[in-house]
Scaffold this active site. Structure first.
Site, short mmCIF file in Angstrom:
data_model
loop_
_atom_site.label_atom_id
_atom_site.label_comp_id
_atom_site.label_asym_id
_atom_site.label_seq_id
_atom_site.Cartn_x
_atom_site.Cartn_y
_atom_site.Cartn_z
N GLY A 196 98.38 50.62 62.75
CA GLY A 196 97.12 50.08 63.26
C GLY A 196 96.53 49.10 62.27
O GLY A 196 95.74 49.46 61.40
N GLU A 225 108.12 45.29 56.40
CA GLU A 225 108.04 44.88 57.80
C GLU A 225 108.64 43.51 58.05
O GLU A 225 109.19 43.25 59.12
CB GLU A 225 106.57 44.90 58.26
CG GLU A 225 106.39 44.49 59.70
CD GLU A 225 104.94 44.56 60.16
OE1 GLU A 225 104.67 44.11 61.29
OE2 GLU A 225 104.10 45.06 59.40
#
Length: 390
Positions: A137, A255
């Site tokens: 998130g 990521e």
């Protein structure tokens, strides 16, 4: 800064460990078994669109989830380069890895580095067993790549816990996963990069509301994650209060640098080659295929360099940003090149796995390639600032 300091975009030349060849053979054998089972379908974007918890658990049984986590916490303790071999084989095959993807790629390493021992002992063995799936998130409306402007708030409660209020956008898998690592503002400061903290949120907790965001294809992959006064115990703060920005920027190296940043559309190239095998091929078609192959090889070397840096515990955020920029642009280029090399009409209703259907799938996903994980424009700013500071 000393002139001898390596450039932030200097990539080490990597030689894979001797175990890599045998490991690759083992993974390919496993994938053959899964193809026979009907789970590996050679689809593009399998790390986003291939949600199959059963596949993730079978992969975990082989020790291939949480590979870089210490054995003390249920991992395999094998390092990022061996993990790299496994995931590039999975992505090249279009295997359904999205259920455990964020847990393995980001959440596990983040909890290992910043979590309490209690958090490590609870979450990491479950991640490595393919039994605990995470979302991230970060982004919000008006706060995508510029994460320092997040509006989600975390306030202290009288019981020593936290109350989270706000909405996270583009939260992949939140409708199916167990937990999310959420970035929220805990303190008001003049420096917008300060006063941020990370929290582990149970996605089934009271006050969590998940609203689907559908892709152009109609697929439900992303969500708006509404946190409507979600109460958390104090033990769900990840890392130190106020260190959220530092933690997030370190996490983004995981990521942005992996094989998924250039292999998402690789199965489409494989499909093209199979189609060309059945035709008389022109020199121009072979040239286009050769250029794509050369670019894939080059970016793979850069991506391996980031994996080696992570293995050594070295900062890799700037190099990861460069890999993400180059890799995701190649994903789109590959799709368009395949369409021009073999002008077969894309058809989302064609036989699943056929070239027209795979082409349509890749095209419908293409708007997200350069957006997810940070827009390429923002990444170029990160790279430029890194070079200026050097």
């Amino acid at each position: 800064m000393s002139p001898a300091t390596p450039s932030p975009i200097a990539f080490p030349d990597v030689i894979l460990p001797q175990s890599a060849s045998q490991l690759r053979t083992e993974v390919r054998s496993f994938l053959d078994e899964e193809r026979a089972r009907g789970t590996v379908l050679g689809r593009p974007d399998s790390w986003l669109a291939g949600w199959d918890p059963g596949f993730s658990r079978r992969l975990a049984e082989r020790g291939w989830v949480g590979m870089a986590l210490p054995t003390e916490y249920g991992g395999a303790g094998r390092g990022f380069l061996e993990r790299y071999v496994v995931i590039e084989e999975l992505l090249a095959a279009g295997a359904p890895v999205s259920a455990h993807w964020v847990s393995d790629r980001q959440a596990g390493p983040s909890v290992l580095e910043h979590g309490t021992d209690e958090q490590r002992r609870f979450f990491l063995p479950r991640i490595a067993a393919g039994q605990c799936f995470f979302s991230i998130g970060m982004s919000e409306k008006g706060s995508g790549s510029d994460l320092a402007s997040v509006a989600t708030r975390a306030e202290r409660t009288t019981t020593g816990g936290w109350r989270l209020t706000g909405t996270k956008m583009w939260t992949g898998g939140a409708h199916a996963n167990d937990y999310a690592i959420v970035l929220a503002r805990t303190d008001e400061t003049e420096d917008k990069h300060a006063g941020l903290s990370q929290f582990i949120v149970d996605l089934r907790a009271p006050g969590v509301r998940i609203e689907p965001i559908r892709l152009m294809s109609g697929e439900h992959r992303f969500n708006a994650l509404h946190l409507e006064g979600v109460e958390l115990p104090g033990s769900m703060l990840l890392g130190r209060r106020g260190d959220g920005w530092k933690q997030v920027t370190g996490e983004l190296a995981f990521e942005r640098s992996g094989p998924e940043r250039y292999l998402s559309t690789f199965p489409l190239l494989v499909s093209l080659l199979r189609e060309l095998e059945q035709r008389s091929v022109t020199a121009e078609q072979l040239t286009h295929v050769g250029i794509l192959t050369a670019r894939l090889h080059s970016i793979r070397r850069l991506s391996l360099g980031v994996a080696a840096s992570l293995d050594a515990g070295a900062p890799a955020d700037i190099r990861a940003a460069l890999v993400k920029d180059l890799g995701t642009r190649l994903e789109g280029t590959l799709t368009e090149t395949v369409r021009s090399v073999l002008p077969t009409p894309a058809d989302p209703h064609a036989t699943p796995g056929s070239h027209p259907e795979l082409l349509a799938f890749a095209l419908l996903h293409s708007p997200g390639y350069t957006l997810r994980g940070g827009t390429n424009e923002i990444l170029r700013g990160i790279i430029t600032r890194g070079l200026e500071q050097h």
